[in-house]
Scaffold this active site. Sequence first.
Site, PDB file in Angstrom:
ATOM      1  N   ARG A 110      -0.218   0.070  26.198  1.00  0.00           N
ATOM      2  CA  ARG A 110       0.680  -0.161  25.064  1.00  0.00           C
ATOM      3  C   ARG A 110      -0.070  -0.171  23.732  1.00  0.00           C
ATOM      4  O   ARG A 110       0.536  -0.032  22.673  1.00  0.00           O
ATOM      5  CB  ARG A 110       1.424  -1.489  25.255  1.00  0.00           C
ATOM      6  CG  ARG A 110       2.524  -1.405  26.302  1.00  0.00           C
ATOM      7  CD  ARG A 110       3.159  -2.756  26.560  1.00  0.00           C
ATOM      8  NE  ARG A 110       2.318  -3.608  27.370  1.00  0.00           N
ATOM      9  CZ  ARG A 110       2.639  -4.840  27.760  1.00  0.00           C
ATOM     10  NH1 ARG A 110       3.802  -5.362  27.384  1.00  0.00           N
ATOM     11  NH2 ARG A 110       1.829  -5.545  28.515  1.00  0.00           N
TER      12      ARG A 110
ATOM     13  N   LYS B 147      19.883  -4.133  19.158  1.00  0.00           N
ATOM     14  CA  LYS B 147      19.026  -5.319  19.114  1.00  0.00           C
ATOM     15  C   LYS B 147      18.348  -5.397  17.757  1.00  0.00           C
ATOM     16  O   LYS B 147      17.955  -4.376  17.194  1.00  0.00           O
ATOM     17  CB  LYS B 147      17.951  -5.243  20.214  1.00  0.00           C
ATOM     18  CG  LYS B 147      16.992  -6.409  20.253  1.00  0.00           C
ATOM     19  CD  LYS B 147      15.959  -6.248  21.361  1.00  0.00           C
ATOM     20  CE  LYS B 147      14.888  -5.244  21.021  1.00  0.00           C
ATOM     21  NZ  LYS B 147      13.760  -5.244  21.980  1.00  0.00           N
TER      22      LYS B 147
END
Length: 337
Positions: free
Chosen positions: A110, A209
Amino acid sequence: MKSIELSDKQKSKVYIASGESHIGLAQDTAAAMGMTLGEDVRKTFASGEKYFRYGKSIRGMHLLAIQSLVQTSHGSVNDSLMELMVMIDAARRGSASEITVVMPYMAYGRQDRKAQGREPISAATVINMLQGAGANRLVSVDMHSAQTQAVFDGPFDHLTAEGLIRKTLRKRTEQNPDEFVIVSPDGGRQKVAEHYASQLNLDVAHIPKSRSRADSSVISRPHDIEGVNGRTAILIDDMIDTAGTLVSAADTLQNSGATGVIAMATHGLFSDPALERLKNSAITELAVVDTIPLYNAQEAMGDRLTVISSAPMLASALAAIATNRSVSKLFHGENYS
């Protein structure tokens, strides 16, 4: 995916080794190839240093070194990485003809870009370390960013567990497709959700979101969304870490009238407090591919957890690599579903 049979002569030129992080998956993968793991020596000294020695001569052999880069009862994620490094070094010094490193889950994936100044690109650091130690080829599953492959100066096979997940889903939904809806938990998974919905002939919905400017850990969602009332909602993600996003999405779906929530992912990291959150969440079923050991998750989730084996997929890919066949063709028009 069609399996590839190895002849006895081909098997004699391949050596399969595993670090400590996920020996069970390595054993299953070897068995699916009609082989067994090498009887190697693995140690952690009292000082915390890692030691690895191959159980027999690997001179002239193609080594398949399998190691998920995760935290386990055997040590930290960095211990897993260091053990893999010494496995590669021992193979190089033992005159292996080729070293293929298999990371069902690659840590640091990541951290694949600089979001702001003075940050590292840690995914590149890990890959450069593996290459510097002597790895000739890398294999991983559903990396956070496929572009990470470009860092490695050699073949890097990026496998996908999509077929495994889709096969599991198809068995669950094919009798009554109208009872199910695929839902993306956030904007980043919208295209993925739409792809799965198209492949499985299911409806799709999205949950917007947003995060608070004052506290980025605070996630806000609408109280309800359309298209899920009276149906089982299916959330699909690449990994579950602390499960905050997943659990908040499940709560929204429950509030929107969903009769059940199925969550599916390739990598189940389950960093604290993920399992506690999942146990007490609106998620009724959880299915995860076994790229990472799932013992704690099995204990916590019980019958709510389904473990999807990645061994057949890994075995087919590694057999193709060992026999100089195309890996991509295994996934082109793959018939998991």
